[in-house]
Scaffold this active site. Structure first.
Site, PDB file in Angstrom:
ATOM      1  N   LYS A 184      43.476  44.739  44.257  1.00 54.41           N
ATOM      2  CA  LYS A 184      43.556  43.211  44.574  1.00 54.41           C
ATOM      3  C   LYS A 184      44.859  42.911  44.795  1.00 54.41           C
ATOM      4  CE  LYS A 184      41.389  39.209  41.972  1.00 54.41           C
ATOM      5  NZ  LYS A 184      41.242  39.128  40.655  1.00 54.41           N
ATOM      6  N   ILE A 216      38.666  39.167  46.258  1.00 59.31           N
ATOM      7  CA  ILE A 216      37.287  39.086  45.453  1.00 59.31           C
ATOM      8  C   ILE A 216      37.433  37.532  44.483  1.00 59.31           C
ATOM      9  CG2 ILE A 216      37.374  39.751  43.024  1.00 59.31           C
ATOM     10  CD1 ILE A 216      38.678  42.501  43.991  1.00 59.31           C
ATOM     11  N   THR A 232      38.610  36.084  35.332  1.00 60.42           N
ATOM     12  CA  THR A 232      37.275  34.635  35.940  1.00 60.42           C
ATOM     13  C   THR A 232      36.601  35.402  34.539  1.00 60.42           C
ATOM     14  OG1 THR A 232      38.216  35.054  37.523  1.00 60.42           O
ATOM     15  CG2 THR A 232      36.097  33.565  36.957  1.00 60.42           C
ATOM     16  N   TYR A 248      45.820  45.850  40.544  1.00 56.42           N
ATOM     17  CA  TYR A 248      45.746  43.792  40.423  1.00 56.42           C
ATOM     18  C   TYR A 248      46.787  43.520  40.430  1.00 56.42           C
ATOM     19  CZ  TYR A 248      43.828  39.845  38.972  1.00 56.42           C
ATOM     20  OH  TYR A 248      43.421  38.480  38.601  1.00 56.42           O
TER      21      TYR A 248
END
Length: 291
Positions: free
Chosen positions: A164, A206, A47, A136
């Site tokens: 994540k 998240i 992001t 991740y």
């Protein structure tokens, strides 16, 4: 470390007309996020348009945020690339920045290693980092993903303490059950999975949507914490269509467009992601209004 940290925002990176990082705008976004319930930040993640940031920009961005936020704000700095040597260097440098709490490392994209290769990749990063590492797992962007067995193996590393996870709630539940490690935190990276992931033992979310719906998401976690499942369900049903709408166009363009409406940032992204055009912005506004 992650106890009682439910809402972490994968913060955007604002840019100015010169295509440089807009630090005054960044400070406005940080203030807004902390005021609306964000407890931690992922810096220079997807992001945050990490693929378009230089190494020097990532360091400067992390240093700025680490110096700006209150010390009780959890900070996770993204070190991950598809190059293990580069990721190790990033982890070493980022983990030396004061107030950085953890390092994020993504499944290697494009070169498509197997499970053994990914375990070696994450192990090298964890060995090099002076801060705990958060895995991740995002096969939708990486073309490869960690299996539950690989996560269980990596969770045994003393410097890997979280993941994540962006696949499915079933995957999250399996990771929580099979790691059997109370110190290993599993976060969903999908806003729409917030309630379901928490029910299965997830630590939190998240989030991207928290840029716009932080108060509602914070209220959702408050309801979950006290066992008010009815209120939690009401909030999740309200939020889910809006969360999905923010990915109707390539992210983070939709969030940046809406933050621009709030006079926080310029409506600018770095190519190849383009800002929403007039028709796309109109469609996004209609989606959010209808939902």
């Amino acid at each position: 470390m992650y106890e009682h940290i439910n809402l972490i925002t994968a913060i955007i990176t604002p840019f100015n007309a010169e295509n440089e990082i807009d630090y005054p705008a960044l400070d406005r976004v940080i203030d807004h996020l902390l005021e609306t319930g964000t407890q931690g930040l992922v810096i220079a993640g997807t992001t945050g348009e990490s693929p378009t940031l230089s190494h020097e920009e990532k360091l400067a961005l992390t240093q700025h945020i680490a110096a700006y936020v209150p010390v009780d704000t959890l900070l996770i700095a993204n070190a991950g690339t598809n190059n293990t040597v580069e990721s190790v260097r990033n982890a070493r440098e980022l983990s030396e920045i004061p107030n950085v709490d953890a390092i994020l490392a993504v499944t290697p994209y494009y070169n498509k290693p197997n499970q053994r290769g990914m375990i070696a990749h994450f192990t090298a990063i964890a060995d090099a980092s002076n801060r705990p590492v958060m895995l991740y797992n995002i096969p939708g962007r990486s073309a490869v993903g960690l299996t539950v067995d690989s996560v269980v193996t990596l969770a045994q590393h003393p410097n890997i303490n979280a993941i994540k996870e962006t696949t499915s709630v079933a995957f999250i539940a399996a990771e929580i059950e099979q790691t059997q490690n109370d110190d290993f935190a599993v976060y969903t990276g999908e806003d729409a999975q917030t309630l379901a992931a928490f029910v299965h033992g997830g630590a939190g979310t998240i989030s991207v949507a928290s840029h716009l719906y932080g108060r509602e998401m914070s209220a959702l976690f408050t309801a979950l914490a006290v066992g008010d499942w009815q209120e939690a369900g009401v909030l999740q049903r309200y939020l889910t269509p809006k969360m999905n709408a923010l990915f109707a166009f390539p992210s983070p363009a939709p969030v940046k467009a809406k933050l621009h409406d709030l006079d926080m940032v310029e409506n600018l992204t770095r190519q190849p992601i383009l800002p929403l055009n007039v028709a796309e912005k109109k469609a996004l506004d209609k989606l959010l209004e209808d939902m």
